[in-house]
Scaffold this active site. Structure first.
Site, PDB file in Angstrom:
ATOM      1  N   GLU A 171       0.802  -1.235   0.000  1.00 32.81           N
ATOM      2  CA  GLU A 171       0.000   0.000   0.000  1.00 32.81           C
ATOM      3  C   GLU A 171       0.831   1.279   0.000  1.00 32.81           C
ATOM      4  O   GLU A 171       0.598   2.190   0.792  1.00 32.81           O
ATOM      5  CB  GLU A 171      -0.951  -0.021   1.212  1.00 32.81           C
ATOM      6  CG  GLU A 171      -1.869  -1.221   1.201  1.00 32.81           C
ATOM      7  CD  GLU A 171      -2.761  -1.337   2.440  1.00 32.81           C
ATOM      8  OE1 GLU A 171      -2.682  -0.469   3.320  1.00 32.81           O
ATOM      9  OE2 GLU A 171      -3.533  -2.298   2.510  1.00 32.81           O
ATOM     10  N   ASN A 213       2.040  -5.197  -3.124  1.00 29.68           N
ATOM     11  CA  ASN A 213       0.635  -5.499  -2.834  1.00 29.68           C
ATOM     12  C   ASN A 213      -0.130  -4.211  -2.554  1.00 29.68           C
ATOM     13  O   ASN A 213       0.352  -3.347  -1.819  1.00 29.68           O
ATOM     14  CB  ASN A 213       0.601  -6.409  -1.587  1.00 29.68           C
ATOM     15  CG  ASN A 213      -0.762  -6.981  -1.297  1.00 29.68           C
ATOM     16  OD1 ASN A 213      -1.396  -7.577  -2.174  1.00 29.68           O
ATOM     17  ND2 ASN A 213      -1.229  -6.830  -0.060  1.00 29.68           N
ATOM     18  N   HIS A 249     -10.613  -6.050  -2.262  1.00 31.56           N
ATOM     19  CA  HIS A 249     -11.663  -5.865  -1.256  1.00 31.56           C
ATOM     20  C   HIS A 249     -12.812  -5.132  -1.955  1.00 31.56           C
ATOM     21  O   HIS A 249     -12.695  -3.954  -2.274  1.00 31.56           O
ATOM     22  CB  HIS A 249     -11.150  -5.008  -0.095  1.00 31.56           C
ATOM     23  CG  HIS A 249     -10.090  -5.676   0.718  1.00 31.56           C
ATOM     24  ND1 HIS A 249     -10.354  -6.715   1.575  1.00 31.56           N
ATOM     25  CD2 HIS A 249      -8.761  -5.446   0.830  1.00 31.56           C
ATOM     26  CE1 HIS A 249      -9.242  -7.096   2.180  1.00 31.56           C
ATOM     27  NE2 HIS A 249      -8.255  -6.340   1.742  1.00 31.56           N
ATOM     28  N   GLU A 278      -6.255 -10.643  -1.109  1.00 34.70           N
ATOM     29  CA  GLU A 278      -7.073 -10.407   0.102  1.00 34.70           C
ATOM     30  C   GLU A 278      -8.555 -10.358  -0.262  1.00 34.70           C
ATOM     31  O   GLU A 278      -9.315  -9.541   0.258  1.00 34.70           O
ATOM     32  CB  GLU A 278      -6.654  -9.091   0.778  1.00 34.70           C
ATOM     33  CG  GLU A 278      -5.187  -9.040   1.149  1.00 34.70           C
ATOM     34  CD  GLU A 278      -4.772  -7.743   1.839  1.00 34.70           C
ATOM     35  OE1 GLU A 278      -5.653  -6.975   2.272  1.00 34.70           O
ATOM     36  OE2 GLU A 278      -3.557  -7.503   1.941  1.00 34.70           O
ATOM     37  N   ASP A 280     -12.301 -10.280  -0.644  1.00 37.09           N
ATOM     38  CA  ASP A 280     -13.595 -10.390   0.033  1.00 37.09           C
ATOM     39  C   ASP A 280     -14.565  -9.481  -0.706  1.00 37.09           C
ATOM     40  O   ASP A 280     -14.176  -8.481  -1.295  1.00 37.09           O
ATOM     41  CB  ASP A 280     -13.531 -10.093   1.540  1.00 37.09           C
ATOM     42  CG  ASP A 280     -12.912  -8.752   1.906  1.00 37.09           C
ATOM     43  OD1 ASP A 280     -12.791  -7.875   1.039  1.00 37.09           O
ATOM     44  OD2 ASP A 280     -12.556  -8.578   3.090  1.00 37.09           O
TER      45      ASP A 280
HETATM   46  O1  G2I Z   1      -7.746  -3.691   6.321  1.00 35.20           O
HETATM   47  C1  G2I Z   1      -7.843  -4.901   5.609  1.00 35.20           C
HETATM   48  C2  G2I Z   1      -6.522  -5.318   5.056  1.00 35.20           C
HETATM   49  C3  G2I Z   1      -6.038  -4.309   4.016  1.00 35.20           C
HETATM   50  N1  G2I Z   1      -4.795  -4.722   3.404  1.00 35.20           N
HETATM   51  C4  G2I Z   1      -3.721  -5.051   4.329  1.00 35.20           C
HETATM   52  C5  G2I Z   1      -4.180  -6.032   5.398  1.00 35.20           C
HETATM   53  O2  G2I Z   1      -3.141  -6.255   6.323  1.00 35.20           O
HETATM   54  C6  G2I Z   1      -5.421  -5.529   6.098  1.00 35.20           C
HETATM   55  O3  G2I Z   1      -5.765  -6.512   7.081  1.00 35.20           O
HETATM   56  C7  G2I Z   1      -6.321  -6.006   8.243  1.00 35.20           C
HETATM   57  C8  G2I Z   1      -6.633  -7.170   9.181  1.00 35.20           C
HETATM   58  O4  G2I Z   1      -7.583  -7.990   8.550  1.00 35.20           O
HETATM   59  C9  G2I Z   1      -7.193  -6.634  10.488  1.00 35.20           C
HETATM   60  O5  G2I Z   1      -7.313  -7.713  11.414  1.00 35.20           O
HETATM   61  O6  G2I Z   1      -5.415  -5.124   8.854  1.00 35.20           O
HETATM   62  C10 G2I Z   1      -6.010  -4.507  10.004  1.00 35.20           C
HETATM   63  C11 G2I Z   1      -5.080  -3.433  10.508  1.00 35.20           C
HETATM   64  O7  G2I Z   1      -4.801  -2.498   9.547  1.00 35.20           O
HETATM   65  C12 G2I Z   1      -6.292  -5.566  11.060  1.00 35.20           C
HETATM   66  O8  G2I Z   1      -6.951  -4.984  12.141  1.00 35.20           O
HETATM   67  C13 G2I Z   1      -6.288  -5.009  13.351  1.00 35.20           C
HETATM   68  C14 G2I Z   1      -6.972  -4.063  14.289  1.00 35.20           C
HETATM   69  O9  G2I Z   1      -6.919  -2.761  13.727  1.00 35.20           O
HETATM   70  C15 G2I Z   1      -6.279  -4.062  15.596  1.00 35.20           C
HETATM   71  O10 G2I Z   1      -7.001  -3.255  16.503  1.00 35.20           O
HETATM   72  C16 G2I Z   1      -6.185  -5.493  16.136  1.00 35.20           C
HETATM   73  O11 G2I Z   1      -5.398  -5.513  17.306  1.00 35.20           O
HETATM   74  O12 G2I Z   1      -6.275  -6.333  13.891  1.00 35.20           O
HETATM   75  C17 G2I Z   1      -5.527  -6.393  15.075  1.00 35.20           C
HETATM   76  C18 G2I Z   1      -5.433  -7.861  15.501  1.00 35.20           C
HETATM   77  O13 G2I Z   1      -6.710  -8.402  15.658  1.00 35.20           O
END
Ligand code: G2I
Length: 473
Positions: A171, A213, A249, A278, A280
């Site tokens: 990103e 990515n 997404h 990714e 969805d």
């Molecule tokens: O935002 C969706 C994805 C976009 N592209 C990059 C990916 O890395 C991203 O994944 C998401 C995860 O699916 C989430 O699970 O990235 C988020 C963070 O930018 C993740 O969220 C985080 C929460 O913000 C935190 O509060 C939490 O501690 O997940 C953490 C673990 O559960």
């Protein structure tokens, strides 16, 4: 704090996220026509991973380490998927919470689970403006650049030989119509931070494919044009890049673009693999199913689209669960979207895996390109293709069935002296050095007459090339 990400091409729109204010971040296969006859759909797979493998692709999911004790979750994971991406466990904040002190416990749980169950791993992500540990957020200039290089070196070295592909940089481009780089502390260390990240990753793990990515790059727009120009530039200057990930997404505000396949293809034509990293799609029922089917068909139509990863297993596992964007409902039941994906993967039966050469840009020759002829009788043949570098190698093995097809096969070869295998996928090796026999795994023992499957292995030393002994039953 969550990063707010804009979506859509040019006109970012936002949807509320349940847990936080996070907004959604985010053919011509031309298998050059001649190679292998398409088999009947009788050989169609019954799981996402097996069906994708029949098309020479993987089917993966994001995995959260803490869910590996959930029996329903693990049951679906082990049954359906043959690639995993740690959803958060390999990010900078997770792996280096204190500068210079690395913690791999959670990521290791996922990698061990994958290895024990015949799945490969996509590493995510080495350098990203988001989910940096606090200490890195507070760095700038040379100190940050050095910290980034050390981080990439340590993490990629630790997992050397275990990662199919790394999201080296995630990103890095801005949304909107400018095509500019995203402002971040990493960007402010100098425009060359991305190529430095890629060169560093290559030095640390030369066997891993190295990907850029991003999201909102799924169709042709200012942002994807900017990424395209970067990949073209890297290729022309020899900066190591092997693949581009398209996060994909989607929802009603950011639908599957009409030029999705064309966009994947134009990147593939630059000489990189493309992957859907990714996926969805918010929605339900037939509409959601149709959109999933379109995405899968687009990947299958691009010979260098090597696989698809969905961003979670059940709707309840999703980072945007309220949009019910995944293939299984909260109880782990298959949704119509699942069936659409499986049907799309199975359409046309078993076909050859993707080639690693880009499709021709000129009119194809009227005579078919040379191929390895299938054996005329029973049995099989095995041909090796070797990617060798100083100190290590990856060998891909194509197993082609004879006229009777196979129910099971084995390939025996002798590694050059001093070589040893560190990682094998889509086959089970009998050992790591000397004479090694590779046997099929559950999903690829059956090869239709005249068609083929592929497996591969990575190792240190000098790799084998040429042909190997193939036995079929
Ligand atoms: O935002 C969706 C994805 C976009 N592209 C990059 C990916 O890395 C991203 O994944 C998401 C995860 O699916 C989430 O699970 O990235 C988020 C963070 O930018 C993740 O969220 C985080 C929460 O913000 C935190 O509060 C939490 O501690 O997940 C953490 C673990 O559960």
């Amino acid at each position: 704090m969550d990063k707010v990400l804009a979506r859509g091409s040019g006109s970012p729109t936002a949807r509320p996220r349940p847990r936080t204010a996070l907004l959604s971040a985010v053919a011509g296969v031309a298998m050059i026509a001649t190679t292998v006859v398409v088999a009947s759909s009788a050989s169609a797979g019954t799981t996402l991973g097996a069906s994708a493998a029949e098309k020479g692709r993987y089917f993966g999911t994001a995995v959260a380490a803490y869910k590996l004790s959930d029996a329903t979750y693990v049951g679906i994971l082990n049954r359906e998927f043959n690639m995993v991406t740690p959803e958060n466990e390999m990010k900078w904040d997770a792996t280096e919470p204190t500068q210079g002190q690395f913690t791999f416990t959670s990521a290791d749980r996922i990698v061990s689970h994958a290895q024990a169950n015949g799945m490969r791993v996509r590493g995510h992500a080495l350098a990203w403006h988001s989910q940096q540990p606090g200490w890195a957020q507070n760095l700038s200039g040379t100190a940050l650049r050095q910290a980034m290089v050390n981080h990439i070196t340590q993490v990629a070295s630790y997992y050397k030989g275990k990662i199919y592909a790394w999201d080296v940089v995630n990103e890095a481009f801005a949304d909107g119509g400018t095509g500019a780089r995203r402002d971040s502390n990493l960007q402010r260390t100098g425009n060359d931070w991305i190529e430095v990240a890629f060169r560093t990753a290559r030095a640390a793990d030369p066997g891993a494919k190295l990907c850029y990515n991003d999201y909102n790059t799924d169709g042709q727009n200012a942002k994807s044009n900017a990424v395209y120009a970067m990949v073209q530039d890297f290729k022309s200057r020899g900066v190591p890049i092997d693949c581009v990930g398209f996060q994909s997404h989607f929802n009603s505000a950011s639908p599957v673009p009409s030029d999705y396949q064309a966009n994947l293809q134009r990147f593939a034509n630059l000489g990189v693999d493309v992957q859907i990293t990714e996926l969805d799609i918010e929605g339900s029922g037939t509409t959601q199913a149709d959109n999933y089917g379109r995405v899968v068909r687009a990947c299958l139509a691009v010979s260098r689209c090597t696989g698809i990863t969905v961003w979670g297993i059940r709707d309840s596992d999703s980072w945007r669960a309220s949009g019910t964007p995944l293939l299984f409902d909260g109880n782990g039941n298959k949704k119509p979207a699942y069936t659409a994906v499986l049907d799309a993967l199975n359409a046309g039966g078993s076909t050859p895996p993707p080639t690693t050469t880009p499709p021709p840009t000129t009119t194809p020759p009227t005579t078919p390109p040379p191929t390895t002829p299938p054996p005329s009788g029973n049995g099989c043949t095995a041909t090796l293709s070797l990617n060798q570098w100083q100190g290590g190698f990856v060998t891909y093995v194509r197993v082609t069935a004879g006229a009777a097809g196979t129910n099971a096969w084995s390939v025996t070869l002798t590694l050059p002296a001093g070589a040893s295998i560190t990682n094998t996928w889509s086959a089970q090796p009998s050992g790591t050095s000397g004479t090694v026999t590779f046997r099929n795994v559950d999903y690829n023992g059956r090869i239709a007459p005249g068609t083929y499957t592929e497996f591969g292995f990575q190792g240190v030393g000098t790799g084998p090339s040429g042909t190997a002994t193939c036995s079929a039953s």
